[in-house]
Design a protein around this motif. Structure first.
Motif, PDB file in Angstrom:
ATOM      1  N   THR A  87      33.423  50.568  49.893  1.00  0.00           N
ATOM      2  CA  THR A  87      34.392  50.341  48.800  1.00  0.00           C
ATOM      3  C   THR A  87      34.360  48.698  48.201  1.00  0.00           C
ATOM      4  OG1 THR A  87      36.357  50.075  50.162  1.00  0.00           O
ATOM      5  CG2 THR A  87      36.049  52.275  49.013  1.00  0.00           C
ATOM      6  N   ILE A  88      33.028  48.463  47.918  1.00  0.00           N
ATOM      7  CA  ILE A  88      32.899  47.141  47.560  1.00  0.00           C
ATOM      8  C   ILE A  88      32.587  47.109  46.204  1.00  0.00           C
ATOM      9  CG2 ILE A  88      31.165  45.048  47.806  1.00  0.00           C
ATOM     10  CD1 ILE A  88      30.946  46.019  50.742  1.00  0.00           C
ATOM     11  N   SER A  89      33.233  46.101  45.498  1.00  0.00           N
ATOM     12  CA  SER A  89      32.939  45.972  44.015  1.00  0.00           C
ATOM     13  C   SER A  89      32.043  45.038  43.851  1.00  0.00           C
ATOM     14  CB  SER A  89      34.243  45.596  43.290  1.00  0.00           C
ATOM     15  OG  SER A  89      34.647  44.535  43.771  1.00  0.00           O
ATOM     16  N   LEU A  90      31.192  45.130  42.658  1.00  0.00           N
ATOM     17  CA  LEU A  90      29.996  44.396  42.496  1.00  0.00           C
ATOM     18  C   LEU A  90      30.304  43.869  41.123  1.00  0.00           C
ATOM     19  CD1 LEU A  90      26.967  43.475  43.335  1.00  0.00           C
ATOM     20  CD2 LEU A  90      26.078  45.447  42.205  1.00  0.00           C
ATOM     21  N   THR A  91      30.055  42.535  41.011  1.00  0.00           N
ATOM     22  CA  THR A  91      30.373  41.675  39.600  1.00  0.00           C
ATOM     23  C   THR A  91      29.131  41.250  39.298  1.00  0.00           C
ATOM     24  OG1 THR A  91      32.583  41.363  40.258  1.00  0.00           O
ATOM     25  CG2 THR A  91      31.708  39.926  38.459  1.00  0.00           C
ATOM     26  N   LYS A  92      28.811  41.266  38.073  1.00  0.00           N
ATOM     27  CA  LYS A  92      27.460  40.532  37.382  1.00  0.00           C
ATOM     28  C   LYS A  92      27.818  39.558  36.371  1.00  0.00           C
ATOM     29  CE  LYS A  92      25.916  44.749  37.022  1.00  0.00           C
ATOM     30  NZ  LYS A  92      25.367  46.084  36.559  1.00  0.00           N
ATOM     31  N   ASN A  93      27.182  38.356  36.434  1.00  0.00           N
ATOM     32  CA  ASN A  93      27.241  37.349  35.534  1.00  0.00           C
ATOM     33  C   ASN A  93      25.701  37.220  35.078  1.00  0.00           C
ATOM     34  OD1 ASN A  93      30.136  36.883  35.867  1.00  0.00           O
ATOM     35  ND2 ASN A  93      29.852  35.693  37.619  1.00  0.00           N
ATOM     36  N   MET A  94      25.296  37.733  34.200  1.00  0.00           N
ATOM     37  CA  MET A  94      23.941  37.660  33.783  1.00  0.00           C
ATOM     38  C   MET A  94      23.778  37.597  32.174  1.00  0.00           C
ATOM     39  SD  MET A  94      22.390  40.428  36.314  1.00  0.00           S
ATOM     40  CE  MET A  94      22.734  41.868  35.578  1.00  0.00           C
ATOM     41  N   PRO A  95      23.022  37.214  31.846  1.00  0.00           N
ATOM     42  CA  PRO A  95      22.656  37.151  30.136  1.00  0.00           C
ATOM     43  C   PRO A  95      22.361  38.409  29.729  1.00  0.00           C
ATOM     44  CG  PRO A  95      20.799  35.981  31.213  1.00  0.00           C
ATOM     45  CD  PRO A  95      22.020  36.164  32.313  1.00  0.00           C
ATOM     46  N   SER A  96      22.096  38.885  28.511  1.00  0.00           N
ATOM     47  CA  SER A  96      21.614  40.238  28.135  1.00  0.00           C
ATOM     48  C   SER A  96      20.151  40.619  28.526  1.00  0.00           C
ATOM     49  CB  SER A  96      21.833  40.513  26.530  1.00  0.00           C
ATOM     50  OG  SER A  96      21.023  39.164  26.021  1.00  0.00           O
ATOM     51  N   ASN A  97      19.470  39.396  28.507  1.00  0.00           N
ATOM     52  CA  ASN A  97      17.843  39.560  29.045  1.00  0.00           C
ATOM     53  C   ASN A  97      17.562  38.281  29.568  1.00  0.00           C
ATOM     54  OD1 ASN A  97      16.327  37.940  27.070  1.00  0.00           O
ATOM     55  ND2 ASN A  97      17.869  39.219  25.672  1.00  0.00           N
ATOM     56  N   ALA A  98      16.810  38.541  30.635  1.00  0.00           N
ATOM     57  CA  ALA A  98      16.228  37.356  31.371  1.00  0.00           C
ATOM     58  C   ALA A  98      14.884  37.355  31.980  1.00  0.00           C
ATOM     59  CB  ALA A  98      17.178  37.220  32.721  1.00  0.00           C
ATOM     60  N   PRO A  99      14.029  37.067  30.946  1.00  0.00           N
ATOM     61  CA  PRO A  99      12.609  37.534  31.303  1.00  0.00           C
ATOM     62  C   PRO A  99      12.006  36.351  32.108  1.00  0.00           C
ATOM     63  CG  PRO A  99      12.896  36.698  29.166  1.00  0.00           C
ATOM     64  CD  PRO A  99      14.010  36.911  29.551  1.00  0.00           C
ATOM     65  N   VAL A 100      11.242  36.842  33.093  1.00  0.00           N
ATOM     66  CA  VAL A 100      10.401  35.891  34.218  1.00  0.00           C
ATOM     67  C   VAL A 100       9.210  35.971  34.485  1.00  0.00           C
ATOM     68  CG1 VAL A 100      12.559  34.990  35.499  1.00  0.00           C
ATOM     69  CG2 VAL A 100      11.291  37.135  36.165  1.00  0.00           C
ATOM     70  N   PHE A 101       8.343  35.238  34.998  1.00  0.00           N
ATOM     71  CA  PHE A 101       6.702  35.623  35.260  1.00  0.00           C
ATOM     72  C   PHE A 101       6.740  35.735  36.439  1.00  0.00           C
ATOM     73  CE2 PHE A 101       2.393  34.482  35.766  1.00  0.00           C
ATOM     74  CZ  PHE A 101       1.727  35.504  34.917  1.00  0.00           C
ATOM     75  N   ALA A 102       6.966  36.888  37.002  1.00  0.00           N
ATOM     76  CA  ALA A 102       7.167  37.285  38.446  1.00  0.00           C
ATOM     77  C   ALA A 102       6.307  38.481  38.779  1.00  0.00           C
ATOM     78  CB  ALA A 102       8.315  37.242  38.877  1.00  0.00           C
ATOM     79  N   ASP A 103       6.251  38.738  40.125  1.00  0.00           N
ATOM     80  CA  ASP A 103       5.694  40.105  40.826  1.00  0.00           C
ATOM     81  C   ASP A 103       6.999  40.948  41.012  1.00  0.00           C
ATOM     82  OD1 ASP A 103       5.155  41.903  43.190  1.00  0.00           O
ATOM     83  OD2 ASP A 103       3.212  40.907  42.966  1.00  0.00           O
ATOM     84  N   LYS A 104       6.704  41.907  40.365  1.00  0.00           N
ATOM     85  CA  LYS A 104       7.916  42.819  40.280  1.00  0.00           C
ATOM     86  C   LYS A 104       8.184  43.302  41.704  1.00  0.00           C
ATOM     87  CE  LYS A 104      10.024  46.922  37.739  1.00  0.00           C
ATOM     88  NZ  LYS A 104       9.718  47.774  36.652  1.00  0.00           N
ATOM     89  N   LYS A 105       7.472  43.555  42.320  1.00  0.00           N
ATOM     90  CA  LYS A 105       7.493  44.485  43.931  1.00  0.00           C
ATOM     91  C   LYS A 105       8.208  43.296  44.627  1.00  0.00           C
ATOM     92  CE  LYS A 105       5.344  46.980  47.398  1.00  0.00           C
ATOM     93  NZ  LYS A 105       4.076  47.511  48.054  1.00  0.00           N
TER      94      LYS A 105
END
Length: 225
Positions: free
Chosen positions: A98-116
């Motif tokens: 019963t842990i709540s999760l809060t997200k503070n994020m922009p609507s999109n956040a593109p990065v150049f990264a290895d997805k896996k």
């Protein structure tokens, strides 16, 4: 190699011992039509199964990394969507405590990264936060856009980590591991994997924590090539 075999020999055996032991009790009680506390045994089996699966995934990824069989394939990745995928993957564990999760994020956040690799980092950081957060606690994921990079943090209001233990977190020869608030098991291998994958991206990873008040783990990832 020594660390790898010690994990297989000890830490991987432990959750399977629990799974087998509680399964035997469960079968015995069901055969006797005694249904008292069987939900507790089922929950213990579920916790141990999740622990074994997490450890197996980390062991496989770590062994691939150490033997050079894991390729680094950066591409443009939508970080917000990837975090939401990881949240869905761990929804059962969040619900169980019963842990709540809060997200503070922009609507999109593109990065150049290895997805896996980024998925592995997020899975481990959120799993750790769940492990060390008390039931009905809170976890916060924050993504902050900087000039050349994204700053990501996973923070909790759980048990926290002492200064002495914080210095062991990312060292293979001094692996820090302790039981979670529901006696979940861990090896510390996940954070070592996180550090290795973050540094593959020329990023940084660090932790801030206070015993009894919680922890926050931060990492950076570049936005562009």
């Amino acid at each position: 190699k020594d660390k790898f075999f010690s994990i297989i020999g000890h830490d991987l055996r432990s959750p399977f011992n629990s799974i087998i032991g509680f399964s035997d009790i469960l079968i015995e009680q069901i055969n006797e039509k005694d249904y008292s506390n069987i939900n507790l045994y089922a929950e213990a089996i579920q916790r141990s199964s999740n622990s074994a699966m997490d450890l197996l995934m980390n062991l496989m990824e770590w062994s691939q990394s150490q033997t050079g069989r894991m390729e680094f394939n950066p591409e443009f990745v939508e970080l917000v969507g990837l975090i939401e995928e990881t949240e869905l993957l761990l929804a059962g564990s969040l619900h169980q405590k019963t842990i709540s999760l809060t997200k503070n994020m922009p609507s999109n956040a593109p990065v150049f990264a290895d997805k896996k690799m980024i998925s592995t980092i997020m899975r481990n950081l959120i799993s750790n936060a769940i492990k060390y957060t008390h039931p009905e606690g809170n976890i916060t994921i924050t993504v902050e856009e900087k000039q050349h990079e994204m700053l990501v943090s996973v923070s909790d209001n759980g048990v926290g980590i002492s200064k002495v233990d914080r210095e062991k977190l990312f060292k293979i020869d001094q692996t820090y591991s302790t039981s979670g608030t529901k006696n979940e098991k861990g090896t510390g291998l996940g954070l070592i994997l996180c550090k290795e994958f973050v540094e593959k991206h020329d990023g940084k990873i660090w932790v801030e924590s206070e015993v009894g008040k919680g922890s926050a783990i931060y990492f950076t990832i570049p936005k562009n090539i």
